[in-house]
Motif scaffolding. Structure first.
Motif, PDB file in Angstrom:
ATOM      1  N   MET A  39      43.889  51.695 -20.225  1.00 47.56           N
ATOM      2  CA  MET A  39      43.596  52.756 -19.294  1.00 47.56           C
ATOM      3  C   MET A  39      44.755  52.881 -18.315  1.00 47.56           C
ATOM      4  SD  MET A  39      40.387  53.436 -16.686  1.00 47.56           S
ATOM      5  CE  MET A  39      39.542  52.061 -17.284  1.00 47.56           C
ATOM      6  N   SER A  40      45.145  54.088 -18.008  1.00 51.48           N
ATOM      7  CA  SER A  40      46.247  54.365 -17.111  1.00 51.48           C
ATOM      8  C   SER A  40      45.782  54.309 -15.662  1.00 51.48           C
ATOM      9  CB  SER A  40      46.799  55.758 -17.435  1.00 51.48           C
ATOM     10  OG  SER A  40      47.705  56.170 -16.444  1.00 51.48           O
ATOM     11  N   SER A  41      46.696  53.897 -14.759  1.00 55.32           N
ATOM     12  CA  SER A  41      46.363  53.890 -13.339  1.00 55.32           C
ATOM     13  C   SER A  41      46.822  55.177 -12.670  1.00 55.32           C
ATOM     14  CB  SER A  41      46.994  52.671 -12.663  1.00 55.32           C
ATOM     15  OG  SER A  41      48.400  52.756 -12.770  1.00 55.32           O
ATOM     16  N   GLU A  42      47.263  56.135 -13.452  1.00 62.33           N
ATOM     17  CA  GLU A  42      47.717  57.420 -12.932  1.00 62.33           C
ATOM     18  C   GLU A  42      46.538  58.187 -12.333  1.00 62.33           C
ATOM     19  OE1 GLU A  42      49.625  61.589 -14.611  1.00 62.33           O
ATOM     20  OE2 GLU A  42      49.179  59.961 -15.989  1.00 62.33           O
ATOM     21  N   ILE A  43      46.755  58.759 -11.144  1.00 60.25           N
ATOM     22  CA  ILE A  43      45.741  59.590 -10.509  1.00 60.25           C
ATOM     23  C   ILE A  43      45.861  61.000 -11.093  1.00 60.25           C
ATOM     24  CG2 ILE A  43      44.892  60.525  -8.328  1.00 60.25           C
ATOM     25  CD1 ILE A  43      44.535  57.490  -8.621  1.00 60.25           C
ATOM     26  N   LEU A  44      44.771  61.503 -11.650  1.00 63.58           N
ATOM     27  CA  LEU A  44      44.768  62.805 -12.321  1.00 63.58           C
ATOM     28  C   LEU A  44      44.327  63.941 -11.397  1.00 63.58           C
ATOM     29  CD1 LEU A  44      43.131  61.572 -15.634  1.00 63.58           C
ATOM     30  CD2 LEU A  44      45.551  62.058 -15.219  1.00 63.58           C
ATOM     31  N   GLY A  45      44.005  63.615 -10.170  1.00 62.24           N
ATOM     32  CA  GLY A  45      43.577  64.616  -9.200  1.00 62.24           C
ATOM     33  C   GLY A  45      42.728  63.976  -8.130  1.00 62.24           C
ATOM     34  N   GLU A  46      42.148  64.825  -7.279  1.00 62.35           N
ATOM     35  CA  GLU A  46      41.289  64.341  -6.201  1.00 62.35           C
ATOM     36  C   GLU A  46      40.161  65.319  -5.947  1.00 62.35           C
ATOM     37  OE1 GLU A  46      43.972  62.015  -2.963  1.00 62.35           O
ATOM     38  OE2 GLU A  46      44.151  64.196  -2.925  1.00 62.35           O
ATOM     39  N   LEU A  47      39.032  64.787  -5.499  1.00 67.86           N
ATOM     40  CA  LEU A  47      37.954  65.603  -4.948  1.00 67.86           C
ATOM     41  C   LEU A  47      38.066  65.471  -3.434  1.00 67.86           C
ATOM     42  CD1 LEU A  47      34.787  64.797  -7.107  1.00 67.86           C
ATOM     43  CD2 LEU A  47      36.245  66.829  -7.190  1.00 67.86           C
ATOM     44  N   ILE A  48      38.220  66.597  -2.755  1.00 70.22           N
ATOM     45  CA  ILE A  48      38.365  66.616  -1.306  1.00 70.22           C
ATOM     46  C   ILE A  48      37.049  67.119  -0.711  1.00 70.22           C
ATOM     47  CG2 ILE A  48      39.720  67.477   0.647  1.00 70.22           C
ATOM     48  CD1 ILE A  48      41.437  65.988  -1.441  1.00 70.22           C
ATOM     49  N   PRO A  49      36.333  66.283   0.066  1.00 66.29           N
ATOM     50  CA  PRO A  49      35.080  66.753   0.668  1.00 66.29           C
ATOM     51  C   PRO A  49      35.338  67.920   1.621  1.00 66.29           C
ATOM     52  CG  PRO A  49      35.265  64.362   0.820  1.00 66.29           C
ATOM     53  CD  PRO A  49      36.605  64.885   0.373  1.00 66.29           C
ATOM     54  N   VAL A  50      34.630  69.033   1.410  1.00 67.72           N
ATOM     55  CA  VAL A  50      34.750  70.186   2.296  1.00 67.72           C
ATOM     56  C   VAL A  50      34.027  69.837   3.596  1.00 67.72           C
ATOM     57  CG1 VAL A  50      34.113  72.613   2.618  1.00 67.72           C
ATOM     58  CG2 VAL A  50      34.952  71.824   0.391  1.00 67.72           C
ATOM     59  N   GLY A  51      34.703  70.007   4.708  1.00 69.16           N
ATOM     60  CA  GLY A  51      34.118  69.655   5.989  1.00 69.16           C
ATOM     61  C   GLY A  51      34.573  68.305   6.493  1.00 69.16           C
ATOM     62  N   GLY A  52      35.370  67.599   5.690  1.00 68.17           N
ATOM     63  CA  GLY A  52      35.920  66.324   6.129  1.00 68.17           C
ATOM     64  C   GLY A  52      35.436  65.148   5.323  1.00 68.17           C
ATOM     65  N   GLY A  53      36.220  64.117   5.343  1.00 70.78           N
ATOM     66  CA  GLY A  53      35.905  62.902   4.607  1.00 70.78           C
ATOM     67  C   GLY A  53      37.095  62.459   3.784  1.00 70.78           C
ATOM     68  N   ASP A  54      36.993  61.254   3.264  1.00 71.26           N
ATOM     69  CA  ASP A  54      38.081  60.693   2.475  1.00 71.26           C
ATOM     70  C   ASP A  54      38.130  61.327   1.089  1.00 71.26           C
ATOM     71  OD1 ASP A  54      38.767  58.933   4.522  1.00 71.26           O
ATOM     72  OD2 ASP A  54      37.400  57.379   3.788  1.00 71.26           O
ATOM     73  N   PRO A  55      39.337  61.649   0.606  1.00 73.50           N
ATOM     74  CA  PRO A  55      39.472  62.160  -0.760  1.00 73.50           C
ATOM     75  C   PRO A  55      39.012  61.116  -1.771  1.00 73.50           C
ATOM     76  CG  PRO A  55      41.522  62.423   0.475  1.00 73.50           C
ATOM     77  CD  PRO A  55      40.614  61.565   1.305  1.00 73.50           C
ATOM     78  N   ILE A  56      38.453  61.587  -2.874  1.00 73.72           N
ATOM     79  CA  ILE A  56      38.012  60.715  -3.958  1.00 73.72           C
ATOM     80  C   ILE A  56      39.015  60.857  -5.095  1.00 73.72           C
ATOM     81  CG2 ILE A  56      36.177  60.247  -5.619  1.00 73.72           C
ATOM     82  CD1 ILE A  56      34.255  61.643  -3.565  1.00 73.72           C
ATOM     83  N   PRO A  57      39.739  59.783  -5.432  1.00 74.03           N
ATOM     84  CA  PRO A  57      40.727  59.883  -6.507  1.00 74.03           C
ATOM     85  C   PRO A  57      40.045  60.023  -7.873  1.00 74.03           C
ATOM     86  CG  PRO A  57      40.609  57.629  -5.697  1.00 74.03           C
ATOM     87  CD  PRO A  57      39.697  58.451  -4.828  1.00 74.03           C
ATOM     88  N   LEU A  58      40.639  60.850  -8.716  1.00 80.79           N
ATOM     89  CA  LEU A  58      40.168  61.032 -10.090  1.00 80.79           C
ATOM     90  C   LEU A  58      41.144  60.265 -10.977  1.00 80.79           C
ATOM     91  CD1 LEU A  58      39.362  64.857  -9.869  1.00 80.79           C
ATOM     92  CD2 LEU A  58      37.814  62.918  -9.504  1.00 80.79           C
ATOM     93  N   ALA A  59      40.816  59.003 -11.254  1.00 79.86           N
ATOM     94  CA  ALA A  59      41.756  58.092 -11.899  1.00 79.86           C
ATOM     95  C   ALA A  59      41.451  57.825 -13.372  1.00 79.86           C
ATOM     96  CB  ALA A  59      41.786  56.763 -11.138  1.00 79.86           C
ATOM     97  N   GLN A  60      40.380  58.413 -13.911  1.00 82.24           N
ATOM     98  CA  GLN A  60      40.032  58.245 -15.323  1.00 82.24           C
ATOM     99  C   GLN A  60      39.804  59.624 -15.922  1.00 82.24           C
ATOM    100  OE1 GLN A  60      37.288  54.416 -14.193  1.00 82.24           O
ATOM    101  NE2 GLN A  60      36.483  55.817 -15.674  1.00 82.24           N
ATOM    102  N   PRO A  61      40.014  59.778 -17.220  1.00 80.49           N
ATOM    103  CA  PRO A  61      39.833  61.098 -17.834  1.00 80.49           C
ATOM    104  C   PRO A  61      38.370  61.539 -17.959  1.00 80.49           C
ATOM    105  CG  PRO A  61      40.608  59.506 -19.447  1.00 80.49           C
ATOM    106  CD  PRO A  61      40.610  58.813 -18.140  1.00 80.49           C
TER     107      PRO A  61
END
Length: 137
Positions: free
Chosen positions: A1-23
């Motif tokens: 499995m790769s450790s490459e980040i494939l994107g992020e979910l950014i909470p609308v209204g604030g909060g920590d981004p959630i990394p999308l690290a798996q396909p």
């Protein structure tokens, strides 16, 4: 499995981004989900995000409160960077870099968009009426 980040979910209204690290990622209230969202209106296994052909898809896993993309309820849909995903009442913007040909991606999104099944772009815009086969035209 790769450790490459494939994107992020950014909470609308604030909060920590959630990394999308798996396909393939499951989202839901259960601790066994890849992304655990501990809110009572989110189903145990609410939805799935999958990365294919250079872009992300979202699929409802039979949740009670459903998913929306840009305010429209969907069951399965490709996602463009910047789309807003509502998982029950929680909203996230998906951010990622497109790696596939943008024209191919947009054509596939239009073909597979389940909010307007089997309609041309002109029909979706309300510029052309579709003939009905019921005989009452």
């Amino acid at each position: 499995m790769s450790s490459e980040i494939l994107g992020e979910l950014i909470p609308v209204g604030g909060g920590d981004p959630i990394p999308l690290a798996q396909p393939v990622l499951t989202l839901g209230r259960r601790e066994s989900c890849d992304i655990c969202l501990q809110f009572p209106n989110i189903s145990g296994r609410h939805c799935e995000l999958s990365y294919r052909d250079g872009y992300w898809y979202i699929r409802d896993l039979g949740s009670t409160n459903g998913i929306k993309v840009n305010g429209t309820r969907v069951f399965n849909r490709p996602l463009r960077p910047g789309d807003e995903i509502s998982i029950s009442s929680r909203t996230f913007a998906i951010q990622y870099a497109l790696t596939a040909n943008i024209r191919e991606v947009l054509e596939r999104i239009l073909e597979e968009d389940d909010a307007f099944p089997k309609q041309s772009l002109l029909e979706r815009a309300g510029l052309v009426k579709t003939p009905r086969s019921r005989g009452d035209d």
